[in-house]
Design an enzyme around this catalytic site. Sequence first.
Site, PDB file in Angstrom:
ATOM      1  CG  PHE A   1     -37.017  45.960 -27.918  1.00  0.00           C
ATOM      2  CD1 PHE A   1     -38.064  45.994 -27.009  1.00  0.00           C
ATOM      3  CD2 PHE A   1     -36.922  46.975 -28.858  1.00  0.00           C
ATOM      4  CE1 PHE A   1     -38.995  47.022 -27.036  1.00  0.00           C
ATOM      5  CE2 PHE A   1     -37.839  48.017 -28.885  1.00  0.00           C
ATOM      6  CZ  PHE A   1     -38.881  48.033 -27.967  1.00  0.00           C
ATOM      7  CD  GLN A   2     -40.486  47.292 -31.049  1.00  0.00           C
ATOM      8  OE1 GLN A   2     -39.851  47.685 -32.007  1.00  0.00           O
ATOM      9  NE2 GLN A   2     -41.510  47.961 -30.532  1.00  0.00           N
TER      10      GLN A   2
ATOM     11  CG  MET B   1     -74.254  40.099 -41.136  1.00  0.00           C
ATOM     12  SD  MET B   1     -75.715  39.882 -42.160  1.00  0.00           S
ATOM     13  CE  MET B   1     -75.108  40.361 -43.766  1.00  0.00           C
TER      14      MET B   1
ATOM     15  CE  LYS C   1     -31.141  49.449 -36.996  1.00  0.00           C
ATOM     16  NZ  LYS C   1     -31.238  50.143 -35.708  1.00  0.00           N
TER      17      LYS C   1
ATOM     18  CD  GLU D   1     -47.785  49.171 -37.464  1.00  0.00           C
ATOM     19  OE1 GLU D   1     -48.859  49.141 -36.825  1.00  0.00           O
ATOM     20  OE2 GLU D   1     -46.719  49.619 -36.990  1.00  0.00           O
TER      21      GLU D   1
HETATM   22  C1  LIG Z   1     -71.111  38.910 -44.739  1.00  0.00           C
HETATM   23  C2  LIG Z   1     -70.742  38.152 -45.975  1.00  0.00           C
HETATM   24  C3  LIG Z   1     -71.731  37.583 -46.757  1.00  0.00           C
HETATM   25  C4  LIG Z   1     -71.414  36.928 -47.942  1.00  0.00           C
HETATM   26  N1  LIG Z   1     -72.430  36.471 -48.724  1.00  0.00           N
HETATM   27  C5  LIG Z   1     -72.145  36.011 -49.963  1.00  0.00           C
HETATM   28  C6  LIG Z   1     -73.188  35.680 -50.896  1.00  0.00           C
HETATM   29  O1  LIG Z   1     -74.378  35.770 -50.604  1.00  0.00           O
HETATM   30  N2  LIG Z   1     -72.827  35.267 -52.132  1.00  0.00           N
HETATM   31  C7  LIG Z   1     -71.523  35.176 -52.515  1.00  0.00           C
HETATM   32  O2  LIG Z   1     -71.256  34.846 -53.671  1.00  0.00           O
HETATM   33  N3  LIG Z   1     -70.525  35.433 -51.657  1.00  0.00           N
HETATM   34  C8  LIG Z   1     -70.810  35.866 -50.404  1.00  0.00           C
HETATM   35  N4  LIG Z   1     -69.760  36.185 -49.556  1.00  0.00           N
HETATM   36  C9  LIG Z   1     -68.386  36.003 -50.018  1.00  0.00           C
HETATM   37  C10 LIG Z   1     -67.890  34.586 -49.826  1.00  0.00           C
HETATM   38  O3  LIG Z   1     -67.525  34.413 -48.480  1.00  0.00           O
HETATM   39  C11 LIG Z   1     -66.672  34.292 -50.732  1.00  0.00           C
HETATM   40  O4  LIG Z   1     -65.669  35.219 -50.501  1.00  0.00           O
HETATM   41  C12 LIG Z   1     -67.001  34.344 -52.206  1.00  0.00           C
HETATM   42  O5  LIG Z   1     -68.217  33.693 -52.479  1.00  0.00           O
HETATM   43  C13 LIG Z   1     -65.902  33.695 -53.017  1.00  0.00           C
HETATM   44  O6  LIG Z   1     -65.975  34.114 -54.338  1.00  0.00           O
HETATM   45  P1  LIG Z   1     -65.414  33.260 -55.546  1.00  0.00           P
HETATM   46  O7  LIG Z   1     -65.989  31.882 -55.526  1.00  0.00           O
HETATM   47  O8  LIG Z   1     -65.622  34.068 -56.749  1.00  0.00           O
HETATM   48  O9  LIG Z   1     -63.883  33.031 -55.223  1.00  0.00           O
HETATM   49  P2  LIG Z   1     -62.649  34.000 -54.976  1.00  0.00           P
HETATM   50  O10 LIG Z   1     -62.349  33.998 -53.525  1.00  0.00           O
HETATM   51  O11 LIG Z   1     -62.783  35.280 -55.670  1.00  0.00           O
HETATM   52  O12 LIG Z   1     -61.520  33.103 -55.628  1.00  0.00           O
HETATM   53  C14 LIG Z   1     -61.175  33.185 -56.960  1.00  0.00           C
HETATM   54  C15 LIG Z   1     -61.087  31.812 -57.585  1.00  0.00           C
HETATM   55  O13 LIG Z   1     -60.610  31.989 -58.911  1.00  0.00           O
HETATM   56  C16 LIG Z   1     -59.396  31.303 -59.102  1.00  0.00           C
HETATM   57  N5  LIG Z   1     -58.532  32.134 -59.948  1.00  0.00           N
HETATM   58  C17 LIG Z   1     -57.769  33.185 -59.605  1.00  0.00           C
HETATM   59  N6  LIG Z   1     -57.147  33.688 -60.670  1.00  0.00           N
HETATM   60  C18 LIG Z   1     -57.525  32.945 -61.734  1.00  0.00           C
HETATM   61  C19 LIG Z   1     -57.210  32.959 -63.118  1.00  0.00           C
HETATM   62  N7  LIG Z   1     -56.380  33.875 -63.645  1.00  0.00           N
HETATM   63  N8  LIG Z   1     -57.766  32.031 -63.910  1.00  0.00           N
HETATM   64  C20 LIG Z   1     -58.593  31.080 -63.390  1.00  0.00           C
HETATM   65  N9  LIG Z   1     -58.915  31.016 -62.101  1.00  0.00           N
HETATM   66  C21 LIG Z   1     -58.405  31.944 -61.277  1.00  0.00           C
HETATM   67  C22 LIG Z   1     -58.827  31.076 -57.730  1.00  0.00           C
HETATM   68  O14 LIG Z   1     -57.976  29.957 -57.713  1.00  0.00           O
HETATM   69  C23 LIG Z   1     -60.094  30.896 -56.892  1.00  0.00           C
HETATM   70  O15 LIG Z   1     -60.551  29.570 -56.942  1.00  0.00           O
HETATM   71  C24 LIG Z   1     -70.063  36.804 -48.340  1.00  0.00           C
HETATM   72  C25 LIG Z   1     -69.063  37.319 -47.531  1.00  0.00           C
HETATM   73  C26 LIG Z   1     -69.382  38.005 -46.364  1.00  0.00           C
HETATM   74  C27 LIG Z   1     -68.288  38.587 -45.550  1.00  0.00           C
HETATM   75  C1  LIG Z   2     -62.909  41.975 -37.543  1.00  0.00           C
HETATM   76  C2  LIG Z   2     -64.252  41.349 -37.480  1.00  0.00           C
HETATM   77  N1  LIG Z   2     -64.821  41.097 -36.275  1.00  0.00           N
HETATM   78  C3  LIG Z   2     -66.051  40.546 -36.218  1.00  0.00           C
HETATM   79  C4  LIG Z   2     -66.727  40.217 -37.357  1.00  0.00           C
HETATM   80  C5  LIG Z   2     -68.113  39.575 -37.279  1.00  0.00           C
HETATM   81  N2  LIG Z   2     -69.099  40.460 -37.894  1.00  0.00           N
HETATM   82  C6  LIG Z   2     -69.540  40.280 -39.148  1.00  0.00           C
HETATM   83  S1  LIG Z   2     -70.619  41.440 -39.651  1.00  0.00           S
HETATM   84  C7  LIG Z   2     -70.534  42.213 -38.145  1.00  0.00           C
HETATM   85  C8  LIG Z   2     -71.326  43.456 -37.863  1.00  0.00           C
HETATM   86  C9  LIG Z   2     -70.895  44.595 -38.688  1.00  0.00           C
HETATM   87  O1  LIG Z   2     -71.482  45.747 -38.152  1.00  0.00           O
HETATM   88  P1  LIG Z   2     -71.407  47.136 -38.894  1.00  0.00           P
HETATM   89  O2  LIG Z   2     -70.030  47.411 -39.340  1.00  0.00           O
HETATM   90  O3  LIG Z   2     -72.057  48.166 -38.063  1.00  0.00           O
HETATM   91  O4  LIG Z   2     -72.210  46.864 -40.235  1.00  0.00           O
HETATM   92  P2  LIG Z   2     -73.749  46.533 -40.510  1.00  0.00           P
HETATM   93  O5  LIG Z   2     -73.883  45.054 -40.540  1.00  0.00           O
HETATM   94  O6  LIG Z   2     -74.557  47.162 -39.418  1.00  0.00           O
HETATM   95  O7  LIG Z   2     -73.967  47.151 -41.848  1.00  0.00           O
HETATM   96  C10 LIG Z   2     -69.677  41.539 -37.294  1.00  0.00           C
HETATM   97  C11 LIG Z   2     -69.415  41.919 -35.897  1.00  0.00           C
HETATM   98  C12 LIG Z   2     -66.080  40.473 -38.573  1.00  0.00           C
HETATM   99  N3  LIG Z   2     -66.632  40.140 -39.751  1.00  0.00           N
HETATM  100  N4  LIG Z   2     -64.858  41.056 -38.613  1.00  0.00           N
END
Ligand SMILES: Cc1cc2nc3c(=O)[nH]c(=O)nc-3n(C[C@H](O)[C@H](O)[C@H](O)COP(=O)(O)OP(=O)(O)OC[C@H]3O[C@@H](n4cnc5c(N)ncnc54)[C@H](O)[C@@H]3O)c2cc1C
Ligand SMILES: Cc1ncc(C[n+]2csc(CCOP(=O)(O)OP(=O)(O)O)c2C)c(N)n1
Lengths: 167, 557
Positions: free
Chosen positions: B110-111, B469, B160, B48
């Site tokens: 159940f469930q 990472m 249901k 799911e």
């Molecule tokens: C491993 C990892 C590393 C990351 N590293 C980075 C990084 O280096 N740099 C980076 O930028 N991010 C990074 N992120 C992502 C980060 O965590 C955030 O998800 C991201 O920065 C949020 O983007 P955003 O500010 O564009 O907001 P979003 O989450 O895209 O939110 C959208 C915003 O726009 C607003 N909005 C929505 N619709 C409208 C509309 N029609 N008009 C006006 N406003 C609207 C919402 O209210 C909200 O405030 C990383 C994520 C991971 C998992």
């Molecule tokens: C569901 C979930 N569990 C744990 C994490 C923490 N986490 C962030 S990056 C990462 C490693 C990802 O490894 P892999 O998919 O092999 O990608 P790589 O960084 O090697 O490209 C982990 C464990 C996460 N982001 N999401």
Amino acid sequence: MKPHTLSILVENKAGVLSRVTGLFSRRGFNIESLAVGPCEEPDMSRITIVVIGDDEKIEQVMKQLNKLIDVIKVSDLTNSERVERELALIKVTAELGTSRAEIMQIASIFRASIVDVGAKSLILQVIGDTDKIDALEKLLRQYGIKEFVRTGTIGILRGSKTVSSLK
Amino acid sequence: MKTGAKILVESLQREGVKTIFGYPGGVVLPIYDELYDSSLQHILVRHEQAAAHAADGYARASGHVGVCLATSGPGACNLVTGIATAYMDSVPIVALTGQVPTNLLGNDAFQESDITGITMPVTKHNYLVKDTADLGRIVKEAFYIAGTGRPGPVLIDIPKDVSTKVINEPPVPEKVILRGYNPTYHGHKRQIEKALQTIADAERPVIYAGGGVIISNASAELVDFATQLGIPITTTLMGIGCIPCDHPLNMGMLGMHGTEYANFAITECDCLFSIGVRFDDRVTGKTDTFAAHAKIIHIDIDPAEIGKNKHVDVPIVGDVKSVLRDMLSMLKKNGLKEAWLKKVRHWKQHHPLKCPSDGGLHPQYIIRQMSELLNGDAIIVSEVGQNQMWTAQHFCFRHPRTWITSGGLGTMGYGFPAAMGAHFARPDLPVFDVAGDGSIQMNIQEMGTVAHYKIPVKIAILNNMFLGMVRQWQELFYDRRYSFTELPPVEFVKIANAYGIEGVKVECSEDVLPALRTALDCDGPFVMDFRIEREENVFPMVPAGAAINEMIGGHPR
Ligand SMILES: Cc1cc2nc3c(=O)[nH]c(=O)nc-3n(C[C@H](O)[C@H](O)[C@H](O)COP(=O)(O)OP(=O)(O)OC[C@H]3O[C@@H](n4cnc5c(N)ncnc54)[C@H](O)[C@@H]3O)c2cc1C
Ligand SMILES: Cc1ncc(C[n+]2csc(CCOP(=O)(O)OP(=O)(O)O)c2C)c(N)n1
């Protein structure tokens, strides 16, 4: 950090209270007091919540509350002229004799009413703001409080202004 | 007279739904029976969670509400990660769950699980339907809430007996009216004027654009505005694609793994025009030093995002597209800020992203090859981790909604099922999932689904036999103590083959392009197992809590 009284107008639907209170706990707010009941609109309820926090945090929580679909309006009464009241019921140990007389005297000073008289206790009912009820509780403590039940704060604006007209 | 199940299916069709992703079970039997001979396409996933991610991928690629369906209890609970992922990234999905019959609610039947209670903090709104007569209206409301304002997931829990009951269907209201929900689309005129003035007065303006631009379908307006005034743009991870990668004003991504030049520009700008962004901590690093010299303008449709993490000088509540159109119509000509643009160009030239070329198989090279081959005409989905950052940095995106990634929740296992969903939104485009060997194993069972329906998702596994990472952080901040981040090798091609999917293992850089070509040319799904340099890092990088111009792994300044 000071107490804010928020008045929250909501749809009168199942689950609304938990949506509202859930939001407070999720964002790290302790609810000081809570009162819920029907209001002037038949299918809405009003929730009054007292919460302590700095202005920015409170503003954020209000904005988040406003995002709940079932929340119709959120107002902060804190900076307006208003009347705030709580009700408390206090069961005090009151043996026959001087302490009983003293308690009744204190009650009359606080305009509290005696709503039940037992052989060894009295129940006082008092209405007032938080400070007044705190003060009464403190005074009664020396006699022995057996039970203390208190509602949440409710608030209303003074004059003809209504909460709904607040920004 | 109709059953609730029939009303449900017809209501979905009224909303224009063509495809739903789901998994059956006891209390949704009446709904599945209705789907049996309905024209709605139902895709049977293998878990799911994948149904929720697929609905999400569909929504991000198309801009329309995605739909998933699960049974009560375990089925509903399995959706939760997918719903939370959609919530964090403002993605419109409607999740339908079965529930035990109303007379058993609250009995630990159940469930039974209280899925409306469980999902309260991760949905925009949710419903427990108690009466079949409400079903049509609730479905309509749910789609409206999910898709308007700041989009987000909405869950409808359907007992249901609500599905089986036969009723005379009451008319569904023409228009949804909710007293507590009135998103603001049009920006305040005076605030818009103020913003234009602030930009005109600036010497060193920067546009910081995010997911809101994509959601609002406002990329054209954004690029038009920036070009007319000559303002460099940096995008968040979620904003990638709102400006073509090779547009002269594009500075790429900012933040933790952003480009050096974007982070320098943010640090030195005197006006930060923030558009549909939420000042996430991965972007700002230390908030005090983020754009510390700038007047900040912020357009966001959600008032709660304005001033949440950073003080804003000119707030504008409204829809990006509407506000930018107003701004464009009120724009006065003023000269380009040549000195500033020159400085930005200089940074771009001297601080490019690095792509190692020592003969090993480097992930950056793979992504660049993929980018060249696809030329922006593909949907690229990623998992989470290094694979995600390398793709964000090195793939050249040219169109909005072609980059799909879990940013806010960072859900490993998101990419593959989201790619399946994206295919149904854009069957005209090739869909690639860039994965890590860790992430792909979180929803690898979906190979069953893509094989079953011949969904042509191409999986590119950047296989470093590490949770890369996390290993990178251990290398840099935990003295190379690789605690539980090493993964034993897996022959992914063999797994694929077992599902009837073709694949190829790639161990040297010469074989990269041929493998990508084979994948692209093959009709069905395809798996590429790229055995990359095991300890490659993502650079540049802002260490947690540092100012964003204090990057490691960049060029000397
Ligand atoms: C491993 C990892 C590393 C990351 N590293 C980075 C990084 O280096 N740099 C980076 O930028 N991010 C990074 N992120 C992502 C980060 O965590 C955030 O998800 C991201 O920065 C949020 O983007 P955003 O500010 O564009 O907001 P979003 O989450 O895209 O939110 C959208 C915003 O726009 C607003 N909005 C929505 N619709 C409208 C509309 N029609 N008009 C006006 N406003 C609207 C919402 O209210 C909200 O405030 C990383 C994520 C991971 C998992
Ligand atoms: C569901 C979930 N569990 C744990 C994490 C923490 N986490 C962030 S990056 C990462 C490693 C990802 O490894 P892999 O998919 O092999 O990608 P790589 O960084 O090697 O490209 C982990 C464990 C996460 N982001 N999401």
